[in-house]
Design an enzyme around this catalytic site. Structure first.
Site, PDB file in Angstrom:
ATOM      1  CB  SER A 117      74.647  61.996  10.234  1.00 58.90           C
ATOM      2  OG  SER A 117      75.914  62.560  10.483  1.00 58.90           O
ATOM      3  CE1 TYR A 141      74.472  64.926   6.137  1.00 53.85           C
ATOM      4  CE2 TYR A 141      75.900  64.977   8.058  1.00 53.85           C
ATOM      5  CZ  TYR A 141      75.253  64.268   7.071  1.00 53.85           C
ATOM      6  OH  TYR A 141      75.363  62.895   7.032  1.00 53.85           O
ATOM      7  CE  LYS A 145      71.761  62.424   6.543  1.00 52.44           C
ATOM      8  NZ  LYS A 145      71.202  61.351   5.698  1.00 52.44           N
TER       9      LYS A 145
END
Length: 325
Positions: A117, A141, A145
């Site tokens: 991402s 998040y 990643k």
């Protein structure tokens, strides 16, 4: 030579599955259906319902489906929510990946394409992000990643695992009218759902230092993204060199206001978006260069902004009242 797509019943994963089929590459899917829809998986594709946290199930799937490579898309993808649910985010994105990599090692599966991402960059201080731009994730998040990329690099050093990670931004559009984005947090589904209910979409902030005052982002068509995953898988399968990370970006970006204008034109619904306050932490501009991916993966923007909006709107209309809310 089967490729296992984790999260293959989701919006992005289902497009990757169909792109693999179009490329005549055997494919199987594992998905816990926490956000995916089983109807997105073609009936001829082997489908295993389950979580990657179930090590026995993952090993069994790898062996029974004769998997030789994995395209790892499954994960918890909501950056904002991850701030409130950090442990869940790490469990789904880090613990699950550790389980997957262990199972791959035990089953002698040594190729993986990882769906990473642009959240790994946080708020970059450059106009155009490249693969060498420093990573400073600002949410669990984004951190999860980045940890996933570290896990791949460390495993590769220890075992010879062949891998690459694809970093991308806002994925939109539809490659088939029966596939649509069901995320409750992404811009297109949010706007379409409001229009579908007769409500007025909103823009969060119009006073940013951008040409029209609204945030500028990369918006890429999901079908183009799927092709990049297939190209990466092909290079790994052929033993060709790959970079550890590729950015899949437009190089130019599109503003939220431009998105709203395109939606108004394509849908024929005359609306003027309301202006809401800025959301905390929203940078004015995040746009990436896709030059490295163009060189190795044939990456390019094959669809215009209108193509993106039109295909997404057609899929949303086809879903109708069956669209999950």
């Amino acid at each position: 030579m089967t490729w296992l797509v984790t999260g293959g019943a989701g919006y992005i994963g289902s497009h990757v599955v169909r792109a693999l089929q179009d490329a005549d590459l055997p494919v199987a899917v594992i998905d816990d259906l926490s956000t995916g829809l089983e109807q997105f998986v073609p009936p001829e594709v082997p489908f295993v319902r389950g979580t990657l946290l179930d090590a026995d199930l993952v090993r069994r799937t790898l062996r029974e489906q004769r998997v030789t490579g994995v395209i790892h898309i499954a994960g918890f993808k909501y950056a904002g929510v991850s701030v409130q649910q950090p442990l869940h985010t790490y469990e789904q994105n880090v613990s699950a990946m550790v389980t997957l990599l262990k199972a791959m090692q035990e089953c002698e599966v040594n190729m993986i394409v990882f769906s990473s991402s642009a959240a790994t960059f946080g708020t970059p201080d450059v106009d155009l992000v490249t693969e060498t731009t420093p990573t400073r994730p600002e949410s669990p998040y984004g951190e999860s990643k980045l940890i996933g990329e570290w896990l791949l690099a460390d495993t590769a050093r220890a075992t010879g695992l062949r891998h690459t990670s694809l970093r991308y931004f806002n994925v939109v559009g539809s490659g088939s009218p029966d596939l649509y984005d069901v995320s409750p947090h992404n811009l297109f589904p949010l706007v379409f759902d409001m229009l579908y209910r007769g409500e007025t979409p909103r823009i969060n902030g119009d006073d940013y230092p951008t040409p029209d005052g609204t945030c500028v982002r990369d918006y890429i068509h999901v079908a183009d993204l799927a092709l990049a995953h297939v190209a990466a898988a092909r290079r790994l399968q052929a033993g060709e060199p790959v970079e550890p990370v590729y950015n899949l970006g437009s190089g130019t970006g599109t503003s939220v206001r431009e998105i709203m204008t395109a939606i108004r034109k394509v849908t024929g619904i005359d609306f003027e978006p309301t202006i809401a306050p800025r959301r905390p932490g929203d940078p004015a501009r995040i746009v990436a260069s896709g030059e490295l991916a163009a060189r190795d993966l044939g990456w390019r923007m094959r669809h215009s902004l209108e193509d993106m909006v039109r295909s997404a709107w057609e899929a949303r209309q086809r879903a109708g009242d069956a669209y999950p809310r």
